[in-house]
Design a protein around this motif. Structure first.
Motif, PDB file in Angstrom:
ATOM      1  N   UNK A  58       0.849  -1.200   0.000  1.00 29.52           N
ATOM      2  CA  UNK A  58       0.000   0.000   0.000  1.00 29.52           C
ATOM      3  C   UNK A  58       0.882   1.247   0.000  1.00 29.52           C
ATOM      4  N   UNK A  59       0.374   2.326  -0.599  1.00 26.67           N
ATOM      5  CA  UNK A  59       1.099   3.599  -0.604  1.00 26.67           C
ATOM      6  C   UNK A  59       0.354   4.674   0.174  1.00 26.67           C
ATOM      7  N   UNK A  60      -0.842   4.330   0.653  1.00 23.29           N
ATOM      8  CA  UNK A  60      -1.604   5.252   1.488  1.00 23.29           C
ATOM      9  C   UNK A  60      -2.657   4.458   2.243  1.00 23.29           C
ATOM     10  N   UNK A  61      -3.165   5.050   3.313  1.00 21.60           N
ATOM     11  CA  UNK A  61      -4.123   4.360   4.162  1.00 21.60           C
ATOM     12  C   UNK A  61      -5.062   5.381   4.780  1.00 21.60           C
ATOM     13  N   UNK A  62      -6.360   5.076   4.782  1.00 25.86           N
ATOM     14  CA  UNK A  62      -7.332   5.981   5.368  1.00 25.86           C
ATOM     15  C   UNK A  62      -8.465   5.176   5.986  1.00 25.86           C
ATOM     16  N   UNK A  63      -9.186   5.807   6.900  1.00 26.54           N
ATOM     17  CA  UNK A  63     -10.302   5.142   7.556  1.00 26.54           C
ATOM     18  C   UNK A  63     -11.489   5.054   6.605  1.00 26.54           C
ATOM     19  N   UNK A  64     -12.222   3.950   6.706  1.00 25.09           N
ATOM     20  CA  UNK A  64     -13.427   3.747   5.909  1.00 25.09           C
ATOM     21  C   UNK A  64     -14.548   3.240   6.790  1.00 25.09           C
ATOM     22  N   UNK A  65     -15.777   3.305   6.297  1.00 23.95           N
ATOM     23  CA  UNK A  65     -16.920   2.878   7.095  1.00 23.95           C
ATOM     24  C   UNK A  65     -16.866   1.389   7.419  1.00 23.95           C
ATOM     25  N   UNK A  66     -16.290   0.595   6.517  1.00 24.98           N
ATOM     26  CA  UNK A  66     -16.240  -0.845   6.724  1.00 24.98           C
ATOM     27  C   UNK A  66     -14.815  -1.347   6.964  1.00 24.98           C
ATOM     28  N   UNK A  67     -13.931  -0.445   7.379  1.00 28.65           N
ATOM     29  CA  UNK A  67     -12.556  -0.836   7.655  1.00 28.65           C
ATOM     30  C   UNK A  67     -11.573   0.034   6.893  1.00 28.65           C
ATOM     31  N   UNK A  68     -10.274  -0.107   7.192  1.00 28.74           N
ATOM     32  CA  UNK A  68      -9.255   0.708   6.523  1.00 28.74           C
ATOM     33  C   UNK A  68      -9.273   0.523   5.005  1.00 28.74           C
ATOM     34  N   UNK A  69      -9.079   1.623   4.299  1.00 29.59           N
ATOM     35  CA  UNK A  69      -9.009   1.592   2.838  1.00 29.59           C
ATOM     36  C   UNK A  69      -7.560   1.854   2.427  1.00 29.59           C
ATOM     37  N   UNK A  70      -7.007   0.942   1.674  1.00 30.11           N
ATOM     38  CA  UNK A  70      -5.609   1.049   1.252  1.00 30.11           C
ATOM     39  C   UNK A  70      -5.532   1.459  -0.212  1.00 30.11           C
ATOM     40  N   UNK A  71      -4.594   2.360  -0.500  1.00 34.42           N
ATOM     41  CA  UNK A  71      -4.320   2.747  -1.882  1.00 34.42           C
ATOM     42  C   UNK A  71      -3.076   2.019  -2.343  1.00 34.42           C
ATOM     43  N   UNK A  72      -3.145   1.422  -3.537  1.00 36.11           N
ATOM     44  CA  UNK A  72      -2.006   0.702  -4.111  1.00 36.11           C
ATOM     45  C   UNK A  72      -1.706   1.231  -5.508  1.00 36.11           C
TER      46      UNK A  72
END
Length: 318
Positions: free
Chosen positions: A114-128
């Motif tokens: 992953x190159x970024x990480x943010x909070x989401x309603x259903x869990x962490x959202x990772x950017x790749x």
């Protein structure tokens, strides 16, 4: 707020920069809890100072005497003690192996690089950055506790209030002693930063022409305080060590500045450096694919351009 487990990457107890970046990312999605296999007196302070609300430390000879399984046992023990909302690892070879083994043990999905990480309603959202960095995707783990590995230089290191230190009790499995380390050969230090963590990387490729010419690349790197990389063509030819290879089958880097000297820009190489913030290329072939990617390009002989650039850097620093 839910706790996020962060695996500590260290060298003889000295915490490496990617771990501090993980703590910054972990604070976006919860409260970071660091788990370290280093002696208790070596690691807690930098971890606590960078946001770990708790630091779980375990010190045992198994961590040094055997391969990765003892560390998997330690992370699993921390996982069972904390019940985190996510587990983060640095995207090193060891980090990804430990992460994969943990995911299998706890029955969870895993996201790597992953190159970024943010909070989401259903869990962490990772950017790749995927398919040789041709596409950017956003994804989340849909089963179990998310296990995520993050590339170095993906986040700024930020300080935060200090947390507490606790000793982690680990019971090692029989598998932990299956493969023993029988000897170690210290890597010869070059005095340059680690390739995957460096803020600036200068790489040489086929255009360098031979091992005897790589000092031209090294001189520029040293003037910038940079790490030295090499393309697959250069390392396959024996001009530079394979440990310095940048590319899909080498190391992936994401520095603030990447300088490519004599590198044509094959897709294999681009996959390993395309997420660099600023890219500069020097190549005498105006049609080289690398020029489709760069922020600044110089069409010219690297043996004329690079030494001039090195002298200009030294002059401005001096």
């Amino acid at each position: 707020m839910a706790e996020v487990l962060v695996f500590v990457d260290h060298v003889d107890g000295a915490v490496r920069k990617p771990t501090l970046e993980l703590l910054t990312l972990a604070r976006r999605i919860g409260e970071p809890v660091a788990v370290s296999s280093a002696p208790v007196q070596r690691t807690p302070r930098p971890l606590a100072e960078h946001g770990a609300v708790r630091v779980l430390t375990a010190d045992a000879p198994e961590f040094a005497d055997y391969l990765v399984v003892p560390k998997v046992d330690a992370v699993q023990a921390a996982y069972e003690a904390v019940s985190p909302s996510a587990v983060l690892f640095p995207s090193s070879a060891e980090g990804k192996e430990i992460a994969a083994r943990l995911a299998v043990r706890i029955g969870s999905g895993i996201i790597t690089d992953a190159v970024d990480l943010e909070a989401g309603e259903e869990g962490p959202v990772a950017t790749q950055s995927v398919f040789a960095a041709a596409f950017t995707t956003r994804s989340r783990v849909s089963r179990g506790t998310p296990v995520i590995t993050v590339k170095p230089n993906s986040a700024a290191v930020e300080a935060a209030p200090a947390g507490a230190v606790e000793v982690l009790q680990v019971s090692f499995s029989e598998r932990a002693t299956g493969t023993k380390v029988v000897s170690r050969t210290p890597r010869e230090s070059t005095g340059r930063p680690d390739l995957t963590e460096a803020a600036i990387v200068v790489s040489g490729g086929r255009g360098v022409g031979g091992a005897e010419n790589f000092p031209v690349v090294e001189a520029l790197a040293d003037s910038l305080g940079a790490a030295v990389g090499a393309s697959r063509a250069a390392v396959d030819a024996g001009w530079y060590p394979h440990t310095n290879q940048v590319g899909q089958t080498g190391k992936t880097v994401s520095p603030q500045l990447y300088v490519a000297a004599g590198i044509s820009g094959a897709i294999q190489h681009r996959a390993g450096m395309q997420t660099s913030k600023t890219i500069v290329a020097v190549n005498k072939d105006a049609e080289a694919p690398i020029f489709d990617l760069v922020d600044y390009g110089v069409v010219g002989d690297l043996f004329e351009v690079v030494p001039q650039l090195t002298e200009e850097v030294k002059a401005r620093k001096g």
